[in-house]
Design an enzyme around this catalytic site. Sequence first.
Site, PDB file in Angstrom:
ATOM      1  N   SER A 156       0.862  -1.187   0.000  1.00  0.00           N
ATOM      2  CA  SER A 156       0.000   0.000   0.000  1.00  0.00           C
ATOM      3  C   SER A 156       0.895   1.232   0.000  1.00  0.00           C
ATOM      4  O   SER A 156       2.079   1.147   0.370  1.00  0.00           O
ATOM      5  CB  SER A 156      -0.842  -0.006   1.281  1.00  0.00           C
ATOM      6  OG  SER A 156      -1.511   1.222   1.456  1.00  0.00           O
ATOM      7  N   TYR A 169      -1.768  -0.377  10.703  1.00  0.00           N
ATOM      8  CA  TYR A 169      -1.887  -0.865   9.309  1.00  0.00           C
ATOM      9  C   TYR A 169      -0.579  -0.618   8.572  1.00  0.00           C
ATOM     10  O   TYR A 169      -0.066  -1.502   7.872  1.00  0.00           O
ATOM     11  CB  TYR A 169      -3.057  -0.148   8.629  1.00  0.00           C
ATOM     12  CG  TYR A 169      -3.269  -0.521   7.169  1.00  0.00           C
ATOM     13  CD1 TYR A 169      -3.663  -1.810   6.798  1.00  0.00           C
ATOM     14  CD2 TYR A 169      -3.101   0.433   6.148  1.00  0.00           C
ATOM     15  CE1 TYR A 169      -3.876  -2.142   5.459  1.00  0.00           C
ATOM     16  CE2 TYR A 169      -3.318   0.111   4.814  1.00  0.00           C
ATOM     17  CZ  TYR A 169      -3.703  -1.177   4.473  1.00  0.00           C
ATOM     18  OH  TYR A 169      -3.915  -1.509   3.150  1.00  0.00           O
TER      19      TYR A 169
HETATM   20  P1  NDP Z   1     -11.365  -6.126  -0.276  1.00  0.00           P
HETATM   21  O1  NDP Z   1     -11.909  -6.022   1.108  1.00  0.00           O
HETATM   22  O2  NDP Z   1     -12.286  -5.954  -1.410  1.00  0.00           O
HETATM   23  O3  NDP Z   1     -10.623  -7.515  -0.472  1.00  0.00           O
HETATM   24  C1  NDP Z   1      -9.905  -8.139   0.546  1.00  0.00           C
HETATM   25  C2  NDP Z   1      -9.769  -9.591   0.175  1.00  0.00           C
HETATM   26  O4  NDP Z   1      -8.974 -10.236   1.184  1.00  0.00           O
HETATM   27  C3  NDP Z   1     -11.109 -10.312   0.114  1.00  0.00           C
HETATM   28  O5  NDP Z   1     -11.125 -11.166  -0.990  1.00  0.00           O
HETATM   29  C4  NDP Z   1     -11.142 -11.113   1.405  1.00  0.00           C
HETATM   30  O6  NDP Z   1     -11.849 -12.331   1.193  1.00  0.00           O
HETATM   31  C5  NDP Z   1      -9.641 -11.413   1.577  1.00  0.00           C
HETATM   32  N1  NDP Z   1      -9.338 -11.767   2.946  1.00  0.00           N
HETATM   33  C6  NDP Z   1      -9.492 -11.034   4.067  1.00  0.00           C
HETATM   34  N2  NDP Z   1      -9.143 -11.742   5.151  1.00  0.00           N
HETATM   35  C7  NDP Z   1      -8.768 -12.971   4.677  1.00  0.00           C
HETATM   36  C8  NDP Z   1      -8.322 -14.150   5.295  1.00  0.00           C
HETATM   37  N3  NDP Z   1      -8.195 -14.246   6.624  1.00  0.00           N
HETATM   38  N4  NDP Z   1      -8.032 -15.214   4.513  1.00  0.00           N
HETATM   39  C9  NDP Z   1      -8.183 -15.156   3.178  1.00  0.00           C
HETATM   40  N5  NDP Z   1      -8.597 -14.047   2.537  1.00  0.00           N
HETATM   41  C10 NDP Z   1      -8.885 -12.982   3.283  1.00  0.00           C
HETATM   42  O7  NDP Z   1     -10.185  -5.062  -0.323  1.00  0.00           O
HETATM   43  P2  NDP Z   1      -9.114  -4.686  -1.438  1.00  0.00           P
HETATM   44  O8  NDP Z   1      -9.331  -5.403  -2.687  1.00  0.00           O
HETATM   45  O9  NDP Z   1      -9.045  -3.221  -1.448  1.00  0.00           O
HETATM   46  O10 NDP Z   1      -7.784  -5.189  -0.716  1.00  0.00           O
HETATM   47  C11 NDP Z   1      -6.856  -6.079  -1.301  1.00  0.00           C
HETATM   48  C12 NDP Z   1      -5.451  -5.699  -0.852  1.00  0.00           C
HETATM   49  O11 NDP Z   1      -5.136  -4.402  -1.328  1.00  0.00           O
HETATM   50  C13 NDP Z   1      -5.257  -5.662   0.657  1.00  0.00           C
HETATM   51  O12 NDP Z   1      -4.015  -6.265   0.976  1.00  0.00           O
HETATM   52  C14 NDP Z   1      -5.205  -4.173   0.965  1.00  0.00           C
HETATM   53  O13 NDP Z   1      -4.443  -3.879   2.115  1.00  0.00           O
HETATM   54  C15 NDP Z   1      -4.553  -3.651  -0.301  1.00  0.00           C
HETATM   55  N6  NDP Z   1      -4.776  -2.226  -0.555  1.00  0.00           N
HETATM   56  C16 NDP Z   1      -6.042  -1.736  -0.791  1.00  0.00           C
HETATM   57  C17 NDP Z   1      -6.232  -0.380  -0.984  1.00  0.00           C
HETATM   58  C18 NDP Z   1      -7.572   0.217  -1.164  1.00  0.00           C
HETATM   59  O14 NDP Z   1      -7.669   1.476  -1.137  1.00  0.00           O
HETATM   60  N7  NDP Z   1      -8.636  -0.540  -1.370  1.00  0.00           N
HETATM   61  C19 NDP Z   1      -5.088   0.547  -0.991  1.00  0.00           C
HETATM   62  C20 NDP Z   1      -3.821  -0.081  -0.758  1.00  0.00           C
HETATM   63  C21 NDP Z   1      -3.673  -1.411  -0.568  1.00  0.00           C
HETATM   64  P3  NDP Z   1     -12.776 -13.077   2.261  1.00  0.00           P
HETATM   65  O15 NDP Z   1     -13.387 -12.035   3.146  1.00  0.00           O
HETATM   66  O16 NDP Z   1     -13.758 -13.802   1.396  1.00  0.00           O
HETATM   67  O17 NDP Z   1     -11.852 -14.006   2.969  1.00  0.00           O
END
Ligand code: NDP
Length: 262
Positions: A156, A169
């Site tokens: 990030s 975070y």
């Molecule tokens: P979402 O919340 O849409 O996606 C997060 C994903 O992570 C989901 O598919 C969720 O699936 C999965 N997840 C969460 N916990 C677990 C777990 N314990 N085991 C397996 N899967 C897990 O958010 P984003 O797409 O935005 O986030 C994706 C990545 O991008 C993250 O690492 C985030 O930190 C990073 N990011 C996002 C930004 C933003 O502004 N959105 C900016 C910078 C970085 P499920 O709940 O089905 O398990």
Amino acid sequence: MTKSTSSAAIKTANSVLKDKVAIVTGASSGIGEATAAALACAGAKVSLMARREDRLSALCESIEKEGFEKPIFFASDVAKPADIERAVKGTVEKFGRIDILINNAGVMYLGPVEGANIDDWKRMFDINVLGLMNCTHAVLPHMIKSSTGHIVNVSSVSGKVVSARSAAYSATKFAVGAFSEGLRQEVSSKGVRVTVIQPGAVATELTDHITDAATQKSVKNWVAGMRALSSEDIANAIVYAVSQPPTVNVNEITIRPTDQTF
Ligand code: NDP
């Protein structure tokens, strides 16, 4: 697959990743969902991981309906090493190899340090840091055996820049940067590349899970006040990184919305 994911996939359809096998963690929504679709569209055989089985199943159907190879999925929690082992083993059994790992699963429990719920801190480190490290640990022997592989770690802008209410975070995402750089130095001579992706604000459900109500409100307002990135913007950058020739290792990509100043 969402409508926009689907049209992004069509736009970039090609076979640059033909026969490559990719695991995407956190593929049930947001950046992971879009990346899984984009990789499939570029010809990869894709294996999906996340906890929400219904979302993974629907994405597999949707990718197949678009005319690309149907992914497989493993309902799995990256905080549970046994789930990771099962998914990696199942992927190798089905596809015979692993070329690409997209370590994307993550949570963002923003909020002040004072009075923070320390269970949130533990959960963030278990998922964002140890989950990513354990997935890497599980796939690495397969990549080293074939002298080729690419690990993409989704960090990030918070892995570069710290602000109030992102201390914990940011600590997880700085850890991702440190782990990635050490890993890159260890494995590059073995044919394995490592890329860190540092997105700014992306419109996904990530902010829905912030547990501190006041912080959630202000972060949501901040994102709503700009033209945030789409998940497909990040998926395109990931496909770019993993599509380079084996001699090219894109180490780091930072992508902010034009409207995001810090
Ligand atoms: P979402 O919340 O849409 O996606 C997060 C994903 O992570 C989901 O598919 C969720 O699936 C999965 N997840 C969460 N916990 C677990 C777990 N314990 N085991 C397996 N899967 C897990 O958010 P984003 O797409 O935005 O986030 C994706 C990545 O991008 C993250 O690492 C985030 O930190 C990073 N990011 C996002 C930004 C933003 O502004 N959105 C900016 C910078 C970085 P499920 O709940 O089905 O398990």
